[in-house]
Design a protein around this motif. Sequence first.
Motif, PDB file in Angstrom:
ATOM      1  N   THR A   1      46.995-142.030 -36.322  1.00  0.00           N
ATOM      2  CA  THR A   1      46.613-143.422 -36.542  1.00  0.00           C
ATOM      3  C   THR A   1      46.348-144.127 -35.219  1.00  0.00           C
ATOM      4  OG1 THR A   1      47.899-143.529 -38.596  1.00  0.00           O
ATOM      5  CG2 THR A   1      47.345-145.624 -37.534  1.00  0.00           C
TER       6      THR A   1
ATOM      7  N   ASP B   1      51.512-138.338 -38.142  1.00  0.00           N
ATOM      8  CA  ASP B   1      50.656-139.343 -38.774  1.00  0.00           C
ATOM      9  C   ASP B   1      50.492-140.564 -37.877  1.00  0.00           C
ATOM     10  OD1 ASP B   1      50.309-137.798 -41.026  1.00  0.00           O
ATOM     11  OD2 ASP B   1      51.937-138.738 -42.144  1.00  0.00           O
ATOM     12  N   THR B   2      51.584-140.972 -37.240  1.00  0.00           N
ATOM     13  CA  THR B   2      51.530-142.114 -36.338  1.00  0.00           C
ATOM     14  C   THR B   2      50.594-141.840 -35.170  1.00  0.00           C
ATOM     15  OG1 THR B   2      53.783-142.771 -36.913  1.00  0.00           O
ATOM     16  CG2 THR B   2      52.888-143.633 -34.852  1.00  0.00           C
TER      17      THR B   2
END
Length: 276
Positions: A9, A5-6
Amino acid sequence: MTTQDTEVTEFAAEWERWHKQHEDRLAAPDGFLAITSINWLSETPARFADAPGSWAADDSGVSVLLADGEELELDGEVIKGSYNFGRIPERGGLFPRDANGVYEVARRGGNDILRPRRPGNGLRTGFRGTPAYAPDPRWVVLGRYRPFGTPRDTTVGSVVEGLQHVYAAPGAVEFEVDGQPLALTAFNGHAAGSLHILFTDATSGVTTYAANRSLQVASPDADGNVVLDFNRATNLPCAYTEFATCPLPPAENRLPVAVEAGEQIPYEAGQGGSAA
């Protein structure tokens, strides 16, 4: 938040930074959105409503005759009266200016042109940005560069009827999308060793600009590997303004797949702002 997810993003944030820089260049006070007309120069001197002076072009190059009270500045030199800019190379350009704007003197498709650029042009002041697909790492595609034995002069059409452009194509890029082998002829990019690709795909004329999109590709590595980041596929100026002379992709660069990445049809395209 997971590591994945990081990364997603951060990928989106980096794309947003890049896209803002790209749009800032397009909408700069002297950018393409500031162009107010395109004027095809001939041996007969002509004045234009949005530029000072009387302009002509012949074998000696582009010249201007400025009236009393008119002057231009180019590279720190003040120009008054009669001035010859010399022969402009194909795809080259000079940018003399005055207090009202910039006046691009250029050569496109063997023709000398004058394109005034005024910061108050409505297309620029009303610019709302360009819609685009959400950045998706799926569309960062690995490819292999295959150089031709010698660069191939490739003639392509233009959004201007009857105008043609000739580019040296040093090679092609081969890649796959969902297991389907594809290839794109590449032209030389701005930076040494980099590549520039013009293409259309199954989204063209549906969600993306019909005539073309553009993709910059960094220099291949020592093994010929390249990265095609279709998230960074951009519109050419002709998607926004009728005063552009953009090239069309070579016939072999019409991809049969839907590249659902990169910039979409500009808001201006439905308002008389594009030249299909």
